[in-house]
Structures are given as C-alpha cells and as structure tokens.
Design an enzyme around this catalytic site. Structure first.
Site, PDB file in Angstrom:
ATOM      1  N   CYS A  30       1.729  -2.519  -2.083  1.00 33.00           N
ATOM      2  CA  CYS A  30       2.253  -2.167  -0.754  1.00 33.00           C
ATOM      3  C   CYS A  30       2.982  -3.291  -0.351  1.00 33.00           C
ATOM      4  CB  CYS A  30       1.226  -2.003   0.507  1.00 33.00           C
ATOM      5  SG  CYS A  30       0.315  -0.320  -0.022  1.00 33.00           S
TER       6      CYS A  30
ATOM      7  N   CYS B 225      -3.266  -4.185  -0.076  1.00 35.01           N
ATOM      8  CA  CYS B 225      -2.607  -3.247  -1.278  1.00 35.01           C
ATOM      9  C   CYS B 225      -1.447  -4.296  -1.473  1.00 35.01           C
ATOM     10  CB  CYS B 225      -2.224  -1.927  -0.487  1.00 35.01           C
ATOM     11  SG  CYS B 225      -1.229  -1.049  -1.805  1.00 35.01           S
TER      12      CYS B 225
END
Length: 108
Positions: free
Chosen positions: A36, A33
């Site tokens: 992230c 991600c």
C-alpha cells in the site's frame, strides 16, 4: 492535495454520489501495508495526472472498515473505479506506474 480521504460516514457522498457525474477511483489501504505504501504515491500522482477526468479517494481500512467488509475486500491494496454509483473495475495488489495509468485509462 490530489485525493480525498473517505470514511464509512463519507463514502456514500464522496464516492457513490460523486461517481454519478465523474468516475471515482478508491484506494483501499492501511498504514502498515508495505505494498500500500508503495502504491500510495502512484495513486496520488494519478490524481494529478487525471485531474478533471477522475476523482481519487483513499479509504484507510484501519480507521474505517464497514465499507471494505461490505465489499468483501480481503487483500489490500485494492483499487476500485466507480461509475454511476457502481464498481466497474477492480485492481488487487501493487502495480507500477505504467500499469496503474493504463488500467485507469482503460476504465475511464
């Protein structure tokens, strides 16, 4: 290290039980991600900045998934602050350092 990695097996002790005495911030993330990966160093910095005021945990949704599913987390990164064993604040999506710091401060 300014954070604790948690899994489905350790979540109860490291997050729910620990939040009875100190607020606990949990970063739900995954290695693939992009947002992230952008947020991760800010979360780690927050762990150092708020040391003694909040416990910071990271929950890898690829390695564990049951807790994230139980909480209905559909987007990552999702950051949740717990107090007294209950979630008290949720932030979905990447934010900058000032936004993260302000959010944490307002939920301590």
């Amino acid at each position: 290290m300014s954070f604790t990695n948690v899994t489905d097996d350790t979540y109860d002790a490291e997050v729910l039980q620990a939040s009875m005495t100190t607020p606990v911030l949990v970063d739900f993330w995954a290695p693939w991600c992009g947002p992230c990966r952008m947020l991760s160093p800010l979360i780690e910095e927050a762990g150092e900045e708020f040391s003694g005021k909040i416990k910071v945990c990271k929950y890898n949704c690829d390695e564990s998934g049951n807790i994230a599913a139980e909480l209905g987390i559909r987007s990552i990164p999702t950051v949740i602050i717990y107090r007294d064993g209950k979630p008290v604040a949720t932030q979905v999506g990447a934010v900058n350092k000032d936004q993260l710091t302000d959010w944490i401060q307002s939920n301590l």
